[in-house]
Design a protein around this motif. Structure first.
Motif, PDB file in Angstrom:
ATOM      1  N   ASP A   8       1.106  -0.988   0.193  1.00 24.39           N
ATOM      2  CA  ASP A   8      -0.319   0.407  -0.164  1.00 24.39           C
ATOM      3  C   ASP A   8       0.767   0.758  -0.068  1.00 24.39           C
ATOM      4  OD1 ASP A   8      -1.626   2.083   0.651  1.00 24.39           O
ATOM      5  OD2 ASP A   8      -2.425   1.181   2.175  1.00 24.39           O
ATOM      6  N   LEU A   9       1.254   2.423  -1.258  1.00 25.91           N
ATOM      7  CA  LEU A   9       1.671   3.407  -1.289  1.00 25.91           C
ATOM      8  C   LEU A   9       0.925   4.388  -0.923  1.00 25.91           C
ATOM      9  CD1 LEU A   9       4.076   1.520  -4.087  1.00 25.91           C
ATOM     10  CD2 LEU A   9       4.720   2.027  -2.037  1.00 25.91           C
ATOM     11  N   GLY A  10      -0.090   4.333  -0.168  1.00 22.15           N
ATOM     12  CA  GLY A  10      -0.963   5.450  -0.384  1.00 22.15           C
ATOM     13  C   GLY A  10      -1.866   5.643  -0.158  1.00 22.15           C
ATOM     14  N   ASP A  11      -2.714   5.023  -1.188  1.00 23.29           N
ATOM     15  CA  ASP A  11      -4.483   4.611  -1.936  1.00 23.29           C
ATOM     16  C   ASP A  11      -4.579   3.605  -1.373  1.00 23.29           C
ATOM     17  OD1 ASP A  11      -3.161   3.332  -3.386  1.00 23.29           O
ATOM     18  OD2 ASP A  11      -3.766   3.278  -5.298  1.00 23.29           O
ATOM     19  N   GLY A  12      -4.421   2.782  -0.652  1.00 18.50           N
ATOM     20  CA  GLY A  12      -5.273   1.536  -0.103  1.00 18.50           C
ATOM     21  C   GLY A  12      -5.420   0.680  -0.882  1.00 18.50           C
ATOM     22  N   LEU A  13      -4.473   0.594  -2.328  1.00 16.94           N
ATOM     23  CA  LEU A  13      -4.159  -0.457  -3.347  1.00 16.94           C
ATOM     24  C   LEU A  13      -3.188  -1.479  -2.836  1.00 16.94           C
ATOM     25  CD1 LEU A  13      -6.006   1.017  -6.639  1.00 16.94           C
ATOM     26  CD2 LEU A  13      -7.123  -0.548  -4.588  1.00 16.94           C
ATOM     27  N   LEU A  14      -3.324  -2.001  -3.061  1.00 12.34           N
ATOM     28  CA  LEU A  14      -1.257  -3.211  -3.237  1.00 12.34           C
ATOM     29  C   LEU A  14      -0.890  -2.896  -4.638  1.00 12.34           C
ATOM     30  CD1 LEU A  14      -2.551  -6.512  -1.649  1.00 12.34           C
ATOM     31  CD2 LEU A  14      -1.509  -4.136  -0.519  1.00 12.34           C
ATOM     32  N   ARG A  15       0.045  -2.469  -4.651  1.00  8.36           N
ATOM     33  CA  ARG A  15       0.676  -1.672  -5.747  1.00  8.36           C
ATOM     34  C   ARG A  15       2.175  -2.478  -6.006  1.00  8.36           C
ATOM     35  NH1 ARG A  15      -1.520   1.798  -9.329  1.00  8.36           N
ATOM     36  NH2 ARG A  15      -3.440   3.129  -8.011  1.00  8.36           N
ATOM     37  N   HIS A  16       2.690  -2.535  -6.726  1.00  6.97           N
ATOM     38  CA  HIS A  16       3.743  -3.429  -7.284  1.00  6.97           C
ATOM     39  C   HIS A  16       5.538  -2.086  -6.918  1.00  6.97           C
ATOM     40  CE1 HIS A  16       4.400  -7.143  -9.325  1.00  6.97           C
ATOM     41  NE2 HIS A  16       3.100  -6.256 -10.077  1.00  6.97           N
ATOM     42  N   PRO A  17       6.226  -1.963  -5.331  1.00  2.37           N
ATOM     43  CA  PRO A  17       7.080  -0.968  -5.260  1.00  2.37           C
ATOM     44  C   PRO A  17       7.996  -1.084  -5.460  1.00  2.37           C
ATOM     45  CG  PRO A  17       6.888  -3.496  -3.797  1.00  2.37           C
ATOM     46  CD  PRO A  17       6.357  -3.612  -4.687  1.00  2.37           C
ATOM     47  N   THR A  18       7.426  -0.548  -7.098  1.00  2.00           N
ATOM     48  CA  THR A  18       9.047  -0.785  -8.587  1.00  2.00           C
ATOM     49  C   THR A  18      10.195   0.022  -8.621  1.00  2.00           C
ATOM     50  OG1 THR A  18       8.002   1.473  -9.288  1.00  2.00           O
ATOM     51  CG2 THR A  18       7.553  -0.901  -9.794  1.00  2.00           C
ATOM     52  N   SER A  19       9.747   0.944  -6.695  1.00  2.00           N
ATOM     53  CA  SER A  19      11.396   1.571  -6.251  1.00  2.00           C
ATOM     54  C   SER A  19      12.504   0.873  -5.339  1.00  2.00           C
ATOM     55  CB  SER A  19      10.775   2.951  -5.638  1.00  2.00           C
ATOM     56  OG  SER A  19      10.180   3.717  -6.227  1.00  2.00           O
ATOM     57  N   LEU A  20      11.671  -0.053  -4.828  1.00  2.00           N
ATOM     58  CA  LEU A  20      12.639  -1.156  -4.433  1.00  2.00           C
ATOM     59  C   LEU A  20      12.883  -2.011  -5.416  1.00  2.00           C
ATOM     60  CD1 LEU A  20      10.210  -1.607  -1.119  1.00  2.00           C
ATOM     61  CD2 LEU A  20      11.802  -0.467  -1.276  1.00  2.00           C
ATOM     62  N   TYR A  21      12.422  -1.754  -6.184  1.00  2.00           N
ATOM     63  CA  TYR A  21      13.299  -3.161  -7.395  1.00  2.00           C
ATOM     64  C   TYR A  21      14.287  -2.857  -7.683  1.00  2.00           C
ATOM     65  CZ  TYR A  21       8.042  -5.312  -7.018  1.00  2.00           C
ATOM     66  OH  TYR A  21       7.422  -6.220  -7.026  1.00  2.00           O
ATOM     67  N   GLU A  22      13.995  -1.149  -8.067  1.00  2.00           N
ATOM     68  CA  GLU A  22      14.910  -0.559  -8.881  1.00  2.00           C
ATOM     69  C   GLU A  22      16.296  -0.545  -7.387  1.00  2.00           C
ATOM     70  OE1 GLU A  22      16.363   3.702 -11.369  1.00  2.00           O
ATOM     71  OE2 GLU A  22      14.003   2.630 -11.028  1.00  2.00           O
ATOM     72  N   LEU A  23      15.732  -0.178  -6.233  1.00  2.00           N
ATOM     73  CA  LEU A  23      17.078  -0.266  -5.004  1.00  2.00           C
ATOM     74  C   LEU A  23      18.230  -1.789  -5.363  1.00  2.00           C
ATOM     75  CD1 LEU A  23      15.038   1.887  -1.901  1.00  2.00           C
ATOM     76  CD2 LEU A  23      17.191   2.238  -3.664  1.00  2.00           C
ATOM     77  N   VAL A  24      17.275  -3.319  -5.300  1.00  2.00           N
ATOM     78  CA  VAL A  24      17.115  -4.120  -4.909  1.00  2.00           C
ATOM     79  C   VAL A  24      18.861  -4.015  -7.051  1.00  2.00           C
ATOM     80  CG1 VAL A  24      17.547  -6.577  -5.402  1.00  2.00           C
ATOM     81  CG2 VAL A  24      15.486  -5.431  -3.775  1.00  2.00           C
ATOM     82  N   PHE A  25      17.794  -4.043  -7.300  1.00  2.00           N
ATOM     83  CA  PHE A  25      19.056  -3.545  -8.858  1.00  2.00           C
ATOM     84  C   PHE A  25      20.320  -3.245  -9.039  1.00  2.00           C
ATOM     85  CE2 PHE A  25      20.030  -1.429 -12.727  1.00  2.00           C
ATOM     86  CZ  PHE A  25      19.990  -3.044 -13.548  1.00  2.00           C
ATOM     87  N   LEU A  26      19.544  -1.680  -8.418  1.00  2.00           N
ATOM     88  CA  LEU A  26      21.375  -0.976  -8.340  1.00  2.00           C
ATOM     89  C   LEU A  26      22.350  -1.464  -7.151  1.00  2.00           C
ATOM     90  CD1 LEU A  26      19.377   2.754  -8.608  1.00  2.00           C
ATOM     91  CD2 LEU A  26      20.959   1.392  -9.744  1.00  2.00           C
ATOM     92  N   THR A  27      21.900  -2.027  -6.493  1.00  2.00           N
ATOM     93  CA  THR A  27      22.865  -2.340  -5.076  1.00  2.00           C
ATOM     94  C   THR A  27      23.847  -4.078  -6.180  1.00  2.00           C
ATOM     95  OG1 THR A  27      21.619  -2.581  -3.359  1.00  2.00           O
ATOM     96  CG2 THR A  27      22.949  -3.564  -3.236  1.00  2.00           C
ATOM     97  N   ILE A  28      22.799  -4.500  -7.066  1.00  2.00           N
ATOM     98  CA  ILE A  28      23.492  -5.612  -7.582  1.00  2.00           C
ATOM     99  C   ILE A  28      24.181  -4.967  -8.308  1.00  2.00           C
ATOM    100  CG2 ILE A  28      22.847  -7.637  -9.308  1.00  2.00           C
ATOM    101  CD1 ILE A  28      20.006  -8.043  -7.519  1.00  2.00           C
ATOM    102  N   LEU A  29      23.987  -4.394  -9.271  1.00  3.60           N
ATOM    103  CA  LEU A  29      24.203  -3.271 -10.375  1.00  3.60           C
ATOM    104  C   LEU A  29      25.831  -2.857  -9.918  1.00  3.60           C
ATOM    105  CD1 LEU A  29      24.335  -2.808 -13.019  1.00  3.60           C
ATOM    106  CD2 LEU A  29      23.679  -0.742 -12.838  1.00  3.60           C
ATOM    107  N   PHE A  30      25.590  -2.069  -8.907  1.00  2.00           N
ATOM    108  CA  PHE A  30      26.668  -1.193  -8.059  1.00  2.00           C
ATOM    109  C   PHE A  30      28.444  -2.403  -8.131  1.00  2.00           C
ATOM    110  CE2 PHE A  30      29.996   0.155  -4.791  1.00  2.00           C
ATOM    111  CZ  PHE A  30      30.401   1.976  -4.971  1.00  2.00           C
ATOM    112  N   ILE A  31      27.960  -4.037  -7.252  1.00  2.11           N
ATOM    113  CA  ILE A  31      28.781  -5.072  -7.184  1.00  2.11           C
ATOM    114  C   ILE A  31      29.011  -6.026  -8.264  1.00  2.11           C
ATOM    115  CG2 ILE A  31      28.821  -7.238  -5.906  1.00  2.11           C
ATOM    116  CD1 ILE A  31      26.521  -5.916  -4.126  1.00  2.11           C
ATOM    117  N   ALA A  32      28.209  -5.785  -9.408  1.00  2.00           N
ATOM    118  CA  ALA A  32      28.568  -6.296 -10.307  1.00  2.00           C
ATOM    119  C   ALA A  32      30.265  -5.761 -11.195  1.00  2.00           C
ATOM    120  CB  ALA A  32      27.391  -6.833 -11.247  1.00  2.00           C
TER     121      ALA A  32
END
Length: 249
Positions: free
Chosen positions: A154-178
């Motif tokens: 729930d990102l603020g509108d009461g609906l369950l949504r993909h937290p795409t910003s969190l997905y990107e944080l994970v990707f950026l961490t992996i990309l940095f290490i790689a």
């Protein structure tokens, strides 16, 4: 913690996204200065400054232009015009900055590749900025579509949504290490590290766009996805050389 996250300081609401955006620029630049002091820069200080200025100006234009193209059919009103002027996207900034660098290098007759020093500061800056996007919830158009998956939030509108910003944080961490591993393990040509970053990040953003509720499409793709395709075409020679195994040795 509820989203959007709106902290107060002395009774005043703090725009957490704006604060983290400025912090991202500051920390990323300080990290760049730190890396430059620890490396042998083949580009002179004057030329490096010209390149940075060219990148900054073109990034500013590119971020606004692509931000507008995400919804070009918006009704023209004073309120919407102000909103469009404040609309920006890192994708337009990255590709605009790339073109600005190339133009600046042609003007000052600089032949050396200049992007490698910027790679890790850029990743760090995007990472910090994306934290702000996540904390802003639905106030920033970086959230995902409604989903029934276990990742829905729930990102603020009461609906369950993909937290795409969190997905990107994970990707950026992996990309940095790689990229750190690639940089230490392989002998890369000057400029190749930046190309790896651009291709990897633009590939990720092309895929993640399918999880976002975009409202304007051309040929079934969003404006950011079209920009990703343009980036791939721009680096088509490099991609072909990768497929032939000419870079990672």
């Amino acid at each position: 913690m509820d989203l959007p996250f709106n902290p107060e300081l002395f009774g005043v609401n703090i725009n957490i996204h704006l604060i983290l955006e400025y912090l991202a620029f500051f920390i990323a630049y300080r990290y760049y200065v730190f890396l430059r002091k620890r490396s042998t820069d083949v580009i002179s200080s004057n030329n490096r400054l010209s390149i940075i200025l060219g990148a900054a100006l073109a990034a500013l234009i590119g971020s606004r232009l692509v931000g507008f193209l995400e919804n070009p059919l918006i009704e023209f009103t004073l309120k919407n015009a102000i909103t469009l002027l404040n609309t920006k996207t890192i994708m337009g900034g990255l590709f605009g900055g790339l073109l600005g660098v190339e133009l600046a290098k042609k003007i000052i007759s600089e032949k050396q590749s200049s992007g490698d020093l910027f790679v890790f500061p850029i990743i760090l800056g995007i990472f910090i900025g994306r934290i702000g996007c996540f904390l802003s919830g639905i106030n920033e158009f970086t959230y995902g579509k409604v989903t029934t998956s276990v990742f829905g939030m729930d990102l603020g509108d009461g609906l369950l949504r993909h937290p795409t910003s969190l997905y990107e944080l994970v990707f950026l961490t992996i990309l940095f290490i790689a990229l750190k591993t690639i940089h230490k393990t392989f002998r890369l040509k000057n400029g190749d590290l930046f190309k790896f970053f651009m291709l990897s990040y633009f590939c990720f953003r092309f895929c993640i766009e399918f999880l976002k509720p975009n409202v304007f499409y051309t040929f079934g793709l969003s404006s950011i996805q079209i920009l990703c395709v343009i980036c791939w075409l721009y680096y088509s020679k490099f991609i072909a050389s990768l497929l032939l195994g000419k870079h990672l040795r």
